[in-house]
Design a protein around this motif. Structure first.
Motif, short mmCIF file in Angstrom:
data_model
loop_
_atom_site.label_atom_id
_atom_site.label_comp_id
_atom_site.label_asym_id
_atom_site.label_seq_id
_atom_site.Cartn_x
_atom_site.Cartn_y
_atom_site.Cartn_z
N PRO A 75 0.87 -1.16 -0.16
CA PRO A 75 -0.10 -0.03 -0.03
C PRO A 75 0.85 1.28 -0.09
N GLN A 76 1.91 1.29 0.80
CA GLN A 76 2.74 2.39 0.96
C GLN A 76 3.14 2.94 -0.52
N HIS A 77 3.75 2.02 -1.07
CA HIS A 77 4.46 1.93 -2.53
C HIS A 77 3.33 2.42 -3.52
N GLN A 78 2.02 1.75 -3.47
CA GLN A 78 0.95 2.13 -4.24
C GLN A 78 0.54 3.69 -3.98
N LEU A 79 0.57 4.24 -2.72
CA LEU A 79 0.50 5.41 -2.54
C LEU A 79 1.36 6.34 -3.52
N HIS A 80 2.56 6.20 -3.19
CA HIS A 80 3.74 6.63 -4.10
C HIS A 80 3.61 6.71 -5.56
N LEU A 81 3.03 5.55 -6.16
CA LEU A 81 2.84 5.45 -7.56
C LEU A 81 1.89 6.28 -8.03
N TYR A 405 18.74 6.51 12.39
CA TYR A 405 19.19 5.36 12.87
C TYR A 405 18.45 4.11 11.79
N GLN A 406 17.41 4.46 11.56
CA GLN A 406 16.56 3.57 10.73
C GLN A 406 17.06 3.41 9.30
N CYS A 407 17.37 4.62 8.74
CA CYS A 407 17.94 5.04 7.26
C CYS A 407 19.38 4.02 7.21
N CYS A 408 20.14 4.39 8.35
CA CYS A 408 21.44 3.68 8.42
C CYS A 408 21.39 2.41 8.36
N ARG A 409 20.19 1.87 9.24
CA ARG A 409 20.25 0.24 9.13
C ARG A 409 19.81 -0.21 7.91
N GLN A 446 13.11 12.41 4.21
CA GLN A 446 12.87 12.36 2.54
C GLN A 446 13.94 11.21 2.26
N ALA A 447 14.94 11.10 2.62
CA ALA A 447 16.05 10.04 2.44
C ALA A 447 15.39 8.77 2.71
N LEU A 448 14.83 8.77 3.97
CA LEU A 448 14.15 7.35 4.35
C LEU A 448 13.02 6.92 3.51
N TYR A 449 12.54 7.84 2.86
CA TYR A 449 11.23 7.57 2.17
C TYR A 449 11.67 7.28 0.69
N ARG A 450 12.84 7.91 0.14
CA ARG A 450 13.30 7.61 -1.07
C ARG A 450 14.00 6.16 -0.90
N PRO A 524 5.46 3.96 8.61
CA PRO A 524 6.18 3.58 9.96
C PRO A 524 6.13 1.95 9.78
N SER A 525 4.88 1.16 9.53
CA SER A 525 5.02 -0.14 9.38
C SER A 525 5.80 -0.75 8.40
N GLU A 526 5.81 0.08 7.23
CA GLU A 526 6.62 -0.31 6.03
C GLU A 526 8.22 -0.20 6.40
#
Length: 568
Positions: A75-81, A405-409, A446-450, A524-526
């Motif tokens: 769903p999160q990716h479909q939202l972006h599409l 931290y999430q982005c780095c992981r 934005q970096a985490l989202y990308r 967040p869940s994605e």
């Protein structure tokens, strides 16, 4: 780099013109674009698309626009599409041939300047209006606006200097952030910065060194007092204007702002006249008490405290509704402390107002009796204000650091996937280093989202190589390792993705018999799910499955596509 900056600025200009309904919901946003911008129906359709095609849009004259997206993605990716295709519409890019609905292979492949523009605009829209880009937009504005304060109390010189310097540094930081991110500019945020800057200047004017320098250079006793109090009133006006941008419809906010500015000009002019016609005693730390009996100064103080009380009333009137709606704990707590600042400010300003006019009303003993109440209100308002600033700042700092931290992981998993699919990456190699550390600074979301979007893009491109046999082998290995629940599911998905990546890079023909988990419903869940998969990507289950494939060789694998370029 110059082209990317130019694209970002163009996207920011488009985002600044949008005013979708709140709270955010994709369907209502699409309806808003359909009604207000495209002025024709927009239909959303999920389909199973071929490799390399994730979404497209086309226009049918007289019937409207169609957005087609990959229905097998999360769903999160479909939202972006969907937002990506709306980005094409807003940017004025032409749609594809309607025949792609019958033959999706006719859709254009990923790449090119127009795709970069649409990707950036989709991210900017979600970052500005989306449900998880930065929390409740109104609550976010409120939380970031809490640096306002009332500096009419006699601050110690050292505290005033350092506190003012810290606030002005915050203003400069916020100004740089708005300059780098034009899509974040709004009347509310500019008013917030003015509130902080004017408040810091007002406090600085009360320090002995600055106070004395102004009086000596101007030859007017206590001119610095007039300038400080006028600046405080201007800061309160900035608060009022900020609140107007939150609660007033855009069509009426301009007129309401002009009214507030006119009232501000009248109040400052009246204070200046009252100050000019009334000689005042020297500033000895008790200027208000020493001059209240002078009729002109009592008028001056009545205007001053009255204006501050008016601002406190507006805080009390409007902020609680947003405090109740805020879903982030640190924002909610900060908002309620801001409400407490309004109430305690009312005590302080109310007693100050009564003290200012008491002598004129013949109640000469009342000011002395109200001193404990006045000082209590002052102390409580200062504490409430500091807490309303500190709690959201600490909360926002924790959220940013956690996202970093999430982005780095996620980075090793992301790098392994996109290293084999460089066409997925939005950023150019020259900007890769800045992109990788960007999540630590202002654009960490934005970096985490990308990063998550690019991982899902690779997933779609690997789908033809996901094999049911590999999936069954991964499930057996996970069972043998004693894994269960979501960890087992993540380990199986990691093994399927790792084997698919190996098969595609090695040149094996696609089978397309495997599948992956649906992922998270929101950002967040994605991210949480992809972090689980990333941890298992280098885990024992994925490693054992891949080792098994390598030991088996090519005997039971489809024949490689020798000399042929693989589909993206």
């Amino acid at each position: 780099m110059g082209d990317l900056r130019e694209i970002r600025r163009a996207c920011a200009r488009i985002v600044a013109t949008l005013d979708p309904p709140r709270p955010w919901e994709l369907t209502s946003f699409v309806e808003y674009v359909s009604r207000e911008i495209r002025r024709q129906p927009i239909h959303l359709t999920g389909r199973q698309l071929p490799p390399g095609v994730t979404s497209f849009w086309f226009h049918v004259p007289g019937r409207g626009d169609w957005i087609v997206y990959e229905e097998r993605s999360v769903p999160q990716h479909q939202l972006h599409l969907v937002l990506h295709e709306i980005g094409h519409m807003l940017l004025g890019h032409p749609g594809v041939d309607p025949r792609v609905l019958a033959d999706p292979t006719l859709a254009p492949q990923y790449g090119g300047r127009q795709e970069h523009e649409a990707e950036l605009l989709a991210g900017a829209i979600l970052n500005r209006f989306g449900p998880s880009a930065g929390g409740d937009p109104v609550a976010d504005d409120l939380a970031r606006a809490m640096e306002t304060f009332d500096p009419s109390w006699e601050a110690t010189p050292m505290f005033a200097r350092y506190f003012s310097a810290a606030l002005l540094l915050g203003v400069v930081t916020a100004a740089v952030d708005l300059w780098r991110n034009p899509s974040r500019r709004s009347g509310a945020r500019v008013s917030r910065m003015l509130t902080v800057a004017l408040g810091a200047a007002a406090m600085l004017l009360l320090t002995p060194d600055v106070y004395g320098a102004i009086d000596r250079s101007s030859g007017v006793d206590n001119l610095a007092r007039l300038l400080s109090n006028s600046t405080t009133v201007a800061a309160c006006a900035a608060i009022q204007i900020m609140i107007l941008y939150w609660v007033t419809p855009p069509a009426r906010v301009g007129r309401a702002v002009l009214v507030r500015l006119a009232v501000l000009a009248g109040a400052v002019a009246a204070m200046a006249v009252a100050f000019a016609v009334t000689p005042t005693a020297e500033n000895n730390g008790n200027w208000q008490a020493d001059n209240t009996a002078r009729h002109g100064i009592s008028v001056y103080l009545a205007i001053y405290f009255g204006y501050l009380a008016w601002t406190a009333v507006q805080i009390i009137q409007f902020v609680p509704r947003y405090a109740r709606l805020a879903h982030l704990v640190h924002i909610k707590i900060g908002l309620w402390f801001f409400v407490a600042f309004g109430w305690t400010g009312m005590i302080y300003n109310g007693t100050g107002l009564i003290t200012a006019v008491a002598d004129d009303l013949g109640a000469t003993g009342l000011p002395a009796a109200l001193v404990p109440v006045y000082l209590t209100g002052l102390g409580l308002s200062i504490v409430s204000l500091i807490l309303s600033v500190v709690v959201p700042i600490l909360g926002i700092a924790w959220v940013k650091s956690h996202r970093a931290y999430q982005c780095c992981r996620l980075r090793p998993f992301w790098a392994a996937l996109t290293g084999a699919h460089p066409e997925i990456l939005l950023e150019t190699p020259a900007r890769r280093f800045a992109y990788n550390i960007g999540c630590i600074f202002a654009r960490e979301h934005q970096a985490l989202y990308r990063r998550t979007t690019e991982i899902r893009d690779v997933y779609l491109s690997l789908r033809p190589w996901m094999d049911a046999g590999v999936q069954a082998a991964a499930e057996r290995q996970a069972d043998a390792a004693g894994l269960s629940g979501r960890r087992r599911a993540a380990a199986v998905e990691a093994a399927v993705v790792k084997a698919a990546l190996h098969a595609k890079v090695s040149g094996y023909a696609p089978t397309g018999t495997g599948d992956v988990q649906p992922g998270g419903e929101d950002m967040p869940s994605e991210v949480a799910w992809l972090l689980r998969v990333a941890a298992e990507f280098s885990g024992p289950v994925a490693a054992q499955v891949l080792d098994g494939l390598r030991r088996d060789g090519t005997a039971d694998r489809p024949t490689p596509t020798q000399g042929q370029e693989l589909p993206a």
